[in-house]
Design an enzyme around this catalytic site. Structure first.
Site, PDB file in Angstrom:
ATOM      1  N   GLY A  82       0.819  -1.195   0.000  1.00  0.00           N
ATOM      2  CA  GLY A  82       0.000   0.000   0.000  1.00  0.00           C
ATOM      3  C   GLY A  82       0.859   1.253   0.000  1.00  0.00           C
ATOM      4  O   GLY A  82       2.045   1.216   0.343  1.00  0.00           O
ATOM      5  N   CYS A  83       0.261   2.381  -0.372  1.00  0.00           N
ATOM      6  CA  CYS A  83       1.035   3.620  -0.493  1.00  0.00           C
ATOM      7  C   CYS A  83       1.497   4.151   0.860  1.00  0.00           C
ATOM      8  O   CYS A  83       2.681   4.430   1.055  1.00  0.00           O
ATOM      9  CB  CYS A  83       0.229   4.665  -1.253  1.00  0.00           C
ATOM     10  SG  CYS A  83      -1.436   4.957  -0.605  1.00  0.00           S
TER      11      CYS A  83
END
Length: 327
Positions: free
Chosen positions: A136-137
């Site tokens: 995920g970012c």
């Protein structure tokens, strides 16, 4: 080398748009199909205006089961359903940009074993992998700030994280908090202490520091800008700033896209690039690590291409020699 045939599913979203922007000019890839049921038969630029004049590929509602690489850019929780409904060759390597396979309890699915695709943590496993769960970012930015500490078994107290993402972090679909009139000149927090990326962050910390059991208090924020993540991470630390900086320099010595800055950093230094820039400081017995990335590149599509390069033995920076704009 024969060009890799690429399939992209969920082709209308931001991460798919970034993949296309990068892969169209990647010297070792060609776009085989871009799957989108809502835009089938239309040119790519109807969803991605920046691709006008860049490609003649049309969206399609069919897939080629024999592509070399399949990028899944679907909403979280939808990759499993898509793979159940569509069969692909055993030779097809899958890179999922959603959260379906990031945790160890979810990594095996229909005979596919997914490797967590943080190159600075799992490079050797990624090189041998057939399937990747792209991080995920927020998780990417925060893990880069924490991994050197975990590797040295120095996460021995609560960790505090405050991180702000741009509006593209919410995806392309409109919602109450993505409208311009709400987002502009505004700032807010959400999912305080309960964000879904905490699972993978703790998992990676424990991978390096087996006895890791300290809480990570994460406050995610919405910023009134389009791209990027600016994260500050702090916890107790015994040592000098020189020792802390060396800890990070040694850990990331061979990391292609990680830069340790001697001076305070800003978000514009990484926007539109696959870099993560870190700044390390120590004051009053606390270490403060600032981490900045582009949420759509290093935090999503650029990292996915980095993983693809590793899986196929390509030079890591292939297609990712990108520069930010300072103004």
């Amino acid at each position: 080398m024969k060009k890799l045939k690429i399939g992209i599913v969920g082709g209308s979203g931001y991460t798919a748009g970034e993949l296309l922007r990068l892969l169209i000019h990647h010297p070792n890839t060609e776009i085989d199909f871009v799957f989108s049921t809502t835009n089938a038969g239309k040119p790519l630029h109807v969803a991605h205006a920046d691709l006008m004049g860049e490609s003649e590929v049309l969206f399609t509602d069919t897939v080629n089961p024999d592509v070399d690489v399949l990028f899944l850019c679907l909403g979280h929780g939808r990759s499993r359903a898509f793979l159940e409904a569509n069969e692909f060759s055993e030779a097809t390597k899958v890179i999922d940009l959603g959260n379906d396979f990031r945790l160890l309890v979810d990594k095996e699915f229909q005979g596919r074993d997914f490797v967590y695709g943080l190159p600075e943590l799992n490079k050797e496993a990624i090189v041998k992998a057939k399937n990747i769960a792209n991080p995920g970012c927020f998780a990417t930015a925060i893990q880069h700030a924490l991994l050197p500490l975990a590797n040295a078994s120095k996460i021995n107290d609560a960790v505090h994280v405050n991180a702000t993402t741009g509006s593209t972090g919410a995806g392309v679909s409109l919602s109450a908090t993505t409208h311009f009139s709400w987002r502009d000149n505004n700032f807010s927090s959400y999912k305080v202490f309960s964000h879904q990326h905490l699972g993978e962050i703790n998992q990676s910390a424990k991978q390096l520091q087996n006895n890791h059991d300290q809480p990570i208090f994460f406050i995610p924020n919405r910023g009134n800008f389009s791209r990027g993540i600016y994260a500050t991470v702090y916890t107790k630390f015994e040592g000098t700033v020189e020792q802390a900086v060396k800890l990070y320099q040694d850990f990331y010595n061979d990391a292609t896209f990680i830069v340790i800055s001697e001076t305070p950093i800003a978000l514009k230094q990484v926007v539109n690039t696959n870099k993560c820039i870190l700044h390390v400081d120590v004051k009053d017995g606390m270490i403060l690590v600032t981490s900045v990335i582009d949420n759509l590149v290093k935090g999503a599509s650029g990292q996915a291409i980095h993983n693809m390069n590793l899986m196929f033995g390509l030079e890591e920076k292939t297609g990712l020699n990108l520069k930010s704009s300072a103004f």
